[in-house]
Design an enzyme around this catalytic site. Structure first.
Site, PDB file in Angstrom:
ATOM      1  N   ASP A 165      10.142 -20.326 -10.010  1.00 55.47           N
ATOM      2  CA  ASP A 165       9.168 -21.362 -10.340  1.00 55.47           C
ATOM      3  C   ASP A 165       8.129 -21.544  -9.239  1.00 55.47           C
ATOM      4  OD1 ASP A 165       7.975 -23.439 -11.760  1.00 55.47           O
ATOM      5  OD2 ASP A 165       9.267 -24.950 -10.865  1.00 55.47           O
ATOM      6  N   TYR A 469      19.003 -32.218 -10.207  1.00 55.73           N
ATOM      7  CA  TYR A 469      17.866 -32.960 -10.763  1.00 55.73           C
ATOM      8  C   TYR A 469      18.309 -33.950 -11.831  1.00 55.73           C
ATOM      9  CZ  TYR A 469      14.832 -29.731  -8.237  1.00 55.73           C
ATOM     10  OH  TYR A 469      14.196 -29.019  -7.250  1.00 55.73           O
TER      11      TYR A 469
END
Length: 593
Positions: A165, A469
Site C-alpha cells: 500500500d 486497525y
C-alpha cells in the site's frame, strides 16, 4: 559496505545532478546502444524518483524499463589505484554499462552496490549508462504481480499491481559516487561499543599485499581527542569514563583506521559508532540496562516531487518533527532508509527498527494493501527466499555499526498465518542474528490475519510487533468495541508468549486535514484523536506493552484506487508536514510517558 568518505588515501567525486533519461517501450532493448549518447531523452535529476518530475499519467505509471545516462571525466591519477562506481540504490533492478561495456547488474532497490571500473574507464570522458527495471513480481522484494487486462475493442493492457500500500516510486533514488582507494585498501569495518566502555573492532583488508599490511586504530571523541590507540586487524579495548549513546545524549565516537605497508600509509578511513547496549528482560526492551518505551511511527521515506529520492532537507525536518512531538523512534517502513538518514539518527538520538524491503509477502493482498487478492498458498508461490537472504546479509552489513539501529525487522505483514511461514522465516531470523555481531533483537511485523491462535512465527521473534486497525478496517466508528477487541488480542498473544515484549507496529485512521465533526465521525481530525486516545488507554493498562508506533508519520502516495483519496491519509502530519489535531494529543501523551 563503507560509505564514500574523503581521506588521505581516498578521493570522492559526486555524480549526482541532471542526467539524460528515457522510458523504454520494451524490456531488454537498446543494450546495443549503451555506448552511444542517448537521443530523444529528457533531463532527469539524480537522486530522485522519476515518476513525479514530468506531467503525464502514462509517464508516472510506466511499467518496465528506463535508461539513465551521463558522462564523467577520469584523470590518469584516478586510475593508479582502485576506481569504484557506487550507487546508493536503484529501484528495483539495475544493469550498468560503461563506454558500452557491461559492468554488471543488481537486484533490490533499497541497498547500495558498486563496481570496480579502473580497467574499463578511460582517461578523459566516459559514458555511463544505467538501465532500470521497476517491475515488482513474486521474485522481488517488495512483491507484486503482472496482470494483463482485456477490454472490448482495445489492445490488451499490462499492469503491474504491487502487493503493498504505497506508490511504486522508482529510478536512481539515492546518490551516485565515483571514488578511489589504494590497491591495498580497507574493505570493511565492524565496530561496536558496550555500556561499560569496552569495544571491539574487526577490519577487513583487501589487495595483493594485504598479508603485509599493518593496521593501526585510534578511538576519537567527536572533538578529536584520542582516547585509545591500538593495532591489528581485529582487537578489543576499553575506555574509562565513556560517554554512552542514548536518546537524550547521543554521544558518538570515531574509529580511525590507518593501513600501512612499510612506512607509508596506504589507506585511511574513519567510522562513527557509539557505546550502547540493547537487551530484553522482563518483557521490556532495555537501552543501556534501562527500560525504554518506544514512542513514534511507522515512517515512509517520501515526499512531493522527489518521491523517495534522497532529500537531506526533508529528512532533517522529519527528525526535527519527531523531536518536537516527543517521539524517540521509528520503523523504516517498509524498506531500508538511506544511509544519510541512518547517519542523522545516530547524530540526533533516534532509535530505529531497521526493516527489510520484504513487504507484500502475501498472495492474498491486492494493490491497495488490503485483503481480497487471489491467494494460492503464499509460501508455495513466492520465489523470494534466496533474494531475501541476500537482502538481510546486505542490510546488516550496511547498518551494523549504527548505534541508532536497535532491532531488525525481517518482513512486514507477511502471510504468517499460512503453513510454510515458519519454515520460510526461521532461517532468515537465524541468518540475521548470525551476521550481526551485536545480536540485536529480530522481529517479524504481523497483521490482523495472524492471530494468537494462528500465527506461525511468534516464537521466532525476540519481541512481537503487531499491526492492528480495530476501529478502522473493522469495528469502524466504534472505538469502545475496537479497544475491547484490541485488548483481548494483546492478552492472547501475551498468554502465548509471556516472556516477549510486545508493541504496536501500526495503528491509525485515515484523516482528512481540516475535516471536523462535533461527533467525531470517520475521517475527521476528531476521530483520529479519539482513536489515538482509545489505543493509548489499552496500552497503559497492559504492563508488557513496550512501545507504540502510530501509522503513519505523514500522509503518503499510494497506488490509485477508490479506497485511497490522493494517497494514504493516516498521517499525523500531512504530506507537506503540517500537523493534524492528533499531533498535539500525541505530543502531550508522549511528553508525559
Amino acid at each position: 559496505m563503507l560509505y564514500p568518505r574523503m581521506s588521505s588515501g581516498r578521493m570522492v567525486f559526486d555524480l549526482n545532478g541532471i542526467w539524460d533519461f528515457k522510458l523504454l517501450e520494451k524490456t531488454g532493448t537498446e543494450r546495443e546502444h549503451a555506448g552511444l549518447h542517448l537521443t530523444g531523452g529528457r533531463a532527469m535529476p539524480v537522486p530522485s524518483s522519476y515518476n513525479d518530475i514530468y506531467p503525464e499519467k502514462d509517464f508516472a505509471d510506466h511499467v518496465g524499463e528506463m535508461v539513465y545516462q551521463r558522462t564523467f571525466t577520469v584523470t590518469e591519477s584516478m586510475k593508479k589505484g582502485r576506481l569504484v562506481l557506487r550507487f546508493g540504490s536503484v529501484t528495483h533492478q539495475a544493469e550498468v554499462y560503461l563506454n558500452g561495456k557491461r559492468l554488471g547488474e543488481h537486484k533490490g532497490g533499497f541497498l547500495p552496490f558498486s563496481f570496480e571500473i579502473a580497467e574499463q574507464a578511460v582517461v578523459g570522458e566516459n559514458l555511463l549508462t544505467v538501465f532500470v527495471n521497476n517491475i515488482v513480481d513474486y521474485s522481488t522484494l517488495p512483491c507484486g504481480r503482472m496482470v494483463t487486462e482485456e477490454f472490448p475493442g482495445l489492445e490488451p493492457r499490462t499492469v503491474n499491481l504491487p502487493n503493498f500500500d504505497f506508490y511504486n516510486y522508482t529510478g536512481i533514488m539515492r546518490p551516485v559516487w565515483l571514488y578511489t582507494t589504494p590497491v591495498v585498501y580497507i574493505r570493511d569495518i565492524t565496530v561496536s561499543g558496550k555500556k561499560d566502555g569496552s569495544f571491539a573492532w574487526d577490519i577487513e583488508v583487501s589487495g595483493e599485499e594485504e598479508e603485509n599490511a599493518e593496521v593501526q586504530v585510534r578511538v576519537l571523541e567527536m572533538n578529536g581527542a584520542c582516547v585509545y590507540e591500538g593495532s591489528g586487524k581485529s582487537g578489543s579495548g576499553k575506555i574509562e569514563n565513556v560517554k554512552l549513546w542514548s536518546v537524550k545524549e547521543p554521544n558518538l565516537y570515531q574509529l580511525e583506521v590507518r593501513l600501512k605497508t612499510g612506512e607509508a600509509i596506504e589507506d585511511a578511513y574513519t567510522e562513527t559508532f557509539g557505546f550502547r547496549e540493547i537487551s530484553i528482560e522482563n518483557c521490556r526492551i532495555l537501552l543501556n540496562g534501562e527500560p525504554v518505551y518506544l514512542k513514534g511511527f511507522g515512517k515512509h521515506e517520501e515526499g512531493g516531487t522527489r518521491g523517495r529520492g534522497t532529500d537531506l532537507a526533508l529528512m532533517t525536518k522529519d527528525l526535527g518533527l519527531l523531536k518536537w512531538i516527543h517521539a524517540n523512534s521509528f520503523r523504516t517502513s517498509h524498506y531500508p532508509n538511506s544511509e544519510e538518514m541512518m547517519q542523522l539518527c545516530d547524530k540526533m538520538g533516534i532509535l530505529v527498527i531497521d526493516e527489510a524491503p520484504a513487504v507484500g509477502l502475501n498472495t492474498g493482498f491486492t494493490a491497495t494493501g488490503l485483503l481480497g487478492g487471489n491467494p494460492k498458498g503464499t509460501w508455495q508461490t513466492l520465489e523470494t527466499a534466496q533474494h531475501h537472504r541476500e537482502v538481510m546479509e546486505d542490510l546488516v552489513a550496511r547498518d551494523k555499526n549504527h548505534p541508532c539501529v536497535i532491532a531488525w525487522s525481517v518482513a512486514n505483514e507477511p502471510a504468517s498465518q499460512e503453513e510454510g511461514a515458519k519454515e520460510y522465516f526461521e532461517p532468515l531470523v537465524r541468518l540475521t542474528k548470525e551476521k550481526d555481531v551485536q545480536h540485536r533483537p529480530v522481529t517479524i511485523v504481523t497483521y490482523e490475519g495472524s492471530a494468537p491462535d494462528t500465527c506461525k512465527v511468534a516464537e521466532l521473534c525476540d519481541f512481537l510487533m503487531l499491526n492492528r486497525y480495530r476501529g478502522w478496517y473493522d469495528t469502524e466508528g466504534n472505538l469502545r468495541g475496537a479497544a475491547a477487541k484490541l485488548k483481548a488480542e494483546l492478552e492472547g498473544f501475551h498468554k502465548r508468549c509471556p516472556d516477549k515484549p510486545m508493541m504496536l507496529g501500526e495503528y491509525g485512521a485515515d484523516t482528512i486535514a481540516g475535516l471536523h465533526d462535533i461527533n467525531a465521525r470517520l475521517f475527521t481530525e476528531e476521530y483520529q484523536t479519539a482513536f489515538m486516545k482509545a489505543y493509548g488507554e489499552v496500552f497503559d493498562s497492559l504492563p508488557y506493552i513496550t512501545g507504540e508506533h502510530v501509522w503513519v508519520f505523514a500522509d503518503f502516495a499510494t497506488a490509485e484506487n477508490i479506497k485511497r483519496v490522493d494517497g494514504n491519509k493516516k498521517g499525523i502530519f500531512t504530506r507537506e508536514r503540517r500537523p493534524k489535531q492528533a499531533a498535539y494529543f500525541l505530543k502531550e501523551r508522549w511528553e508525559n510517558l
